[in-house]
Design a protein around this motif. Structure first.
Motif, PDB file in Angstrom:
ATOM      1  N   UNK A 195       0.802  -1.215   0.000  1.00 38.05           N
ATOM      2  CA  UNK A 195       0.000   0.000   0.000  1.00 38.05           C
ATOM      3  C   UNK A 195       0.840   1.273   0.000  1.00 38.05           C
ATOM      4  N   UNK A 206       2.583   4.321  -1.437  1.00 37.19           N
ATOM      5  CA  UNK A 206       2.536   5.135  -2.657  1.00 37.19           C
ATOM      6  C   UNK A 206       2.803   6.595  -2.303  1.00 37.19           C
ATOM      7  N   UNK A 263      -3.055   3.709   6.902  1.00 38.56           N
ATOM      8  CA  UNK A 263      -4.146   3.906   5.954  1.00 38.56           C
ATOM      9  C   UNK A 263      -5.293   4.616   6.645  1.00 38.56           C
ATOM     10  N   UNK A 315     -11.357   5.784   6.052  1.00 41.11           N
ATOM     11  CA  UNK A 315     -12.433   5.874   5.071  1.00 41.11           C
ATOM     12  C   UNK A 315     -12.396   4.675   4.129  1.00 41.11           C
ATOM     13  N   UNK A 316     -13.522   4.021   3.998  1.00 41.19           N
ATOM     14  CA  UNK A 316     -13.624   2.875   3.094  1.00 41.19           C
ATOM     15  C   UNK A 316     -14.567   3.229   1.960  1.00 41.19           C
ATOM     16  N   UNK A 317     -14.058   3.125   0.735  1.00 40.27           N
ATOM     17  CA  UNK A 317     -14.866   3.458  -0.413  1.00 40.27           C
ATOM     18  C   UNK A 317     -14.762   2.396  -1.483  1.00 40.27           C
ATOM     19  N   UNK A 318     -15.875   2.200  -2.174  1.00 38.92           N
ATOM     20  CA  UNK A 318     -15.846   1.252  -3.282  1.00 38.92           C
ATOM     21  C   UNK A 318     -15.145   1.918  -4.459  1.00 38.92           C
ATOM     22  N   UNK A 319     -14.347   1.176  -5.208  1.00 37.16           N
ATOM     23  CA  UNK A 319     -13.690   1.763  -6.381  1.00 37.16           C
ATOM     24  C   UNK A 319     -14.707   2.064  -7.463  1.00 37.16           C
ATOM     25  N   UNK A 350     -11.141  -3.792  -9.704  1.00 40.18           N
ATOM     26  CA  UNK A 350     -11.219  -4.618  -8.510  1.00 40.18           C
ATOM     27  C   UNK A 350     -12.264  -5.723  -8.608  1.00 40.18           C
ATOM     28  N   UNK A 351     -12.667  -6.067  -9.840  1.00 43.74           N
ATOM     29  CA  UNK A 351     -13.523  -7.245  -9.950  1.00 43.74           C
ATOM     30  C   UNK A 351     -12.622  -8.458  -9.777  1.00 43.74           C
ATOM     31  N   UNK A 352     -13.187  -9.612  -9.401  1.00 46.46           N
ATOM     32  CA  UNK A 352     -12.338 -10.805  -9.211  1.00 46.46           C
ATOM     33  C   UNK A 352     -11.497 -11.112 -10.451  1.00 46.46           C
ATOM     34  N   UNK A 381      -8.508  -8.744 -10.592  1.00 48.41           N
ATOM     35  CA  UNK A 381      -7.524  -9.064  -9.561  1.00 48.41           C
ATOM     36  C   UNK A 381      -6.708 -10.287  -9.975  1.00 48.41           C
TER      37      UNK A 381
END
Lengths: 228, 142
Positions: B91, B93, B118, B121-125, B129-131, B134
Motif C-alpha cells: 500500500x 505510494x 491507511x 475511510x472505506x470506499x468502493x472503487x 477490482x472485480x475478481x 484481480x
C-alpha cells in the motif's frame, strides 16, 4: 441475563439469541462477501467484518462484566458474579478474535503483524488483564473472597476499555481512527459496506448474548454440583 | 492460593508491568514528525526512532536490483530523506502516510522497518477490482 426459573435447562431466550445468531450468520457472511472491495485495500478490507464485531463485543462483554461486578459488590448475590465471569470469558474469546484478525489485516496493509502503537498496546493490556481475572479466580479457593476479588478486577479492568477505544484519537497511532465514530456520529464508509458491517455487528451481538446466557447457565450447574 | 495459579498471576502482572512501563511509556509518542526530530536532533542521534509523515510526491525511487527504496518524508514543514532496504509494502505510494523505524546515519535516515498508515475511510472503487481483474493482476505479477 439471569437464569433462575428452570435451572436444569437453558431458558427460551438463550435459545432465541443463539438461534437468531446462527440463522443470521450465513446472511452476514453473504453480505460481507458481496460488499464492494475498498478502493485502496481491495478485498483486504473485508477482514473488517470480523475484526470490528470482535473488538465491539470484547468491549461490550467487559462492560457487562463491569456492571455485574458492581451489582455483585452491592447485592452479594452469586448470580451476578456468574454473569460477570461468563461475560468476561466470552469477551476474551471475541477480543482474541479481534487481535488475531487485526494482526492478519496489519501484515499486508501496515507491513507488520504487530507494533507497539497506542491502540495495540492498550488492547494487549486489556486482554492480559482479563486473562489475569481468570487466573485470580482460579487462585482463590474461598468462594466469597474469590467473587469479591474478581469483581474488583472486573471493575478496575474496565477502565482500560474507554482508553483503548479513544487511544487512536488521544495519541499518535498507526491504527486508523474509528470509521463509525461514536463520539462525533460521523461515518466514513460506503453504504454497502456499512450495511454488511452493521448486520455482522448485530449477528455477533446475538451470538454473544446467547453464549453469555448459556455460559451463565453452565456456571449455575457447576455451582450446584460443587455445593451438592 | 493454589501455587500454579499464583505463578500464572505473577506472569500476567509481569507482562502488564512490562507493557505499561516498557511498552506504553516509550510509545505514548509513537512517532516523531520530521520537524520535531530536526528541532531536537542531538537528543535522537544514534538512537532508534520512529519518524512519521507523508511520502513527498515525486521523490520515490526504487532500485529493483539492490532492493533500495529512497523517498523524502515530509510533514509539510520539514523534510527528511529516507533510505529503506527492502521492497516497498503493497500500500506504499506517493502522498501516503508512513511511519519509518530506524536511525540517522550521515544525513540520511536509514529505515529498518517501513509501516504504511491507511485512512479510516472505506470506499468502493469506481471501476476495477472485480475478481477477474484481480486475478489478471496476480497473473501479471508472476
Amino acid at each position: 441475563m439471569l437464569n433462575a426459573a428452570h435451572p436444569e435447562r437453558p431458558d427460551a431466550l438463550t435459545w432465541v439469541f443463539l438461534g437468531l445468531g446462527l440463522l443470521l450468520l450465513p446472511l452476514g457472511l453473504y453480505l460481507a462477501l458481496a460488499a464492494p472491495p475498498d478502493v485502496n485495500q481491495g478485498y483486504l478490507a473485508r477482514i473488517m467484518y470480523l475484526h470490528v464485531p470482535g473488538a465491539w463485543l470484547g468491549y461490550l462483554a467487559f462492560a457487562v462484566t463491569f456492571v455485574y461486578s458492581l451489582l455483585y459488590l452491592f447485592r452479594q448475590d452469586p448470580r451476578y458474579d456468574r454473569v460477570a465471569s461468563a461475560s468476561a470469558e466470552i469477551g476474551l474469546v471475541f477480543m482474541g478474535l479481534a487481535l488475531v484478525t487485526g494482526m492478519l489485516w496489519a501484515r499486508p496493509t501496515w507491513g507488520v503483524y504487530w507494533t507497539w502503537e497506542p491502540r495495540l498496546t492498550t488492547t494487549a493490556i486489556l486482554f492480559a488483564v482479563y486473562v489475569g481475572y481468570f487466573l485470580l479466580r482460579g487462585a482463590i479457593e474461598d468462594p466469597e473472597l474469590r467473587r469479591k476479588a474478581a469483581a474488583a478486577v472486573g471493575i478496575l479492568g474496565f477502565l482500560n476499555v474507554p482508553i483503548s477505544y479513544m487511544s487512536v484519537k488521544w495519541w499518535r497511532s498507526l491504527h486508523q481512527t474509528q470509521s463509525i465514530d461514536l463520539t462525533t456520529g460521523k461515518i466514513h464508509m460506503d453504504p454497502a459496506m456499512l450495511q454488511a458491517l452493521l448486520l455482522n455487528l448485530v449477528v455477533f451481538t446475538f451470538l454473544y448474548l446467547g453464549f453469555v446466557r448459556f455460559r451463565g447457565f453452565l456456571a449455575a450447574l457447576e455451582e450446584r454440583k460443587e455445593e451438592a | 492460593m493454589k501455587p500454579k495459579y499464583l505463578l500464572g498471576l505473577l506472569v500476567i502482572l509481569g507482562a502488564l508491568g512490562y507493557m505499561v512501563f516498557g511498552g506504553l511509556g516509550r510509545n505514548l509518542v509513537y512517532f516523531l514528525t520530521p520537524s520535531e526530530y530536526l528541532q531536537d536532533q542531538a537528543r535522537y542521534q544514534n538512537r532508534p526512532v520512529r519518524l512519521g509523515g507523508l511520502v513527498k510526491p515525486g521523490t520515490v525511487q526504487y532500485d529493483k536490483d539492490r532492493l533500495e527504496l529512497r523517498f523524502v518524508l515530509t510533514d509539510g514543514v520539514a523534510e527528511v530523506p529516507i533510505l529503506h532496504k527492502g521492497t516497498p509494502p503493497g500500500m506504499f505510494k506517493e502522498g501516503q502516510g508512513v511511519v519509518v523505524e530506524g536511525r540517522f546515519q550521515g544525513g540520511v535516515f536509514q529505515g529498518t522497518n517501513l509501516l504504511v498508515k491507511h485512512s479510516e475511510t472505506y470506499q468502493a472503487p469506481k471501476a476495477g477490482w472485480t475478481p477477474e481483474e484481480v486475478r489478471k493482476l496476480i497473473e501479471e505479477a508472476k
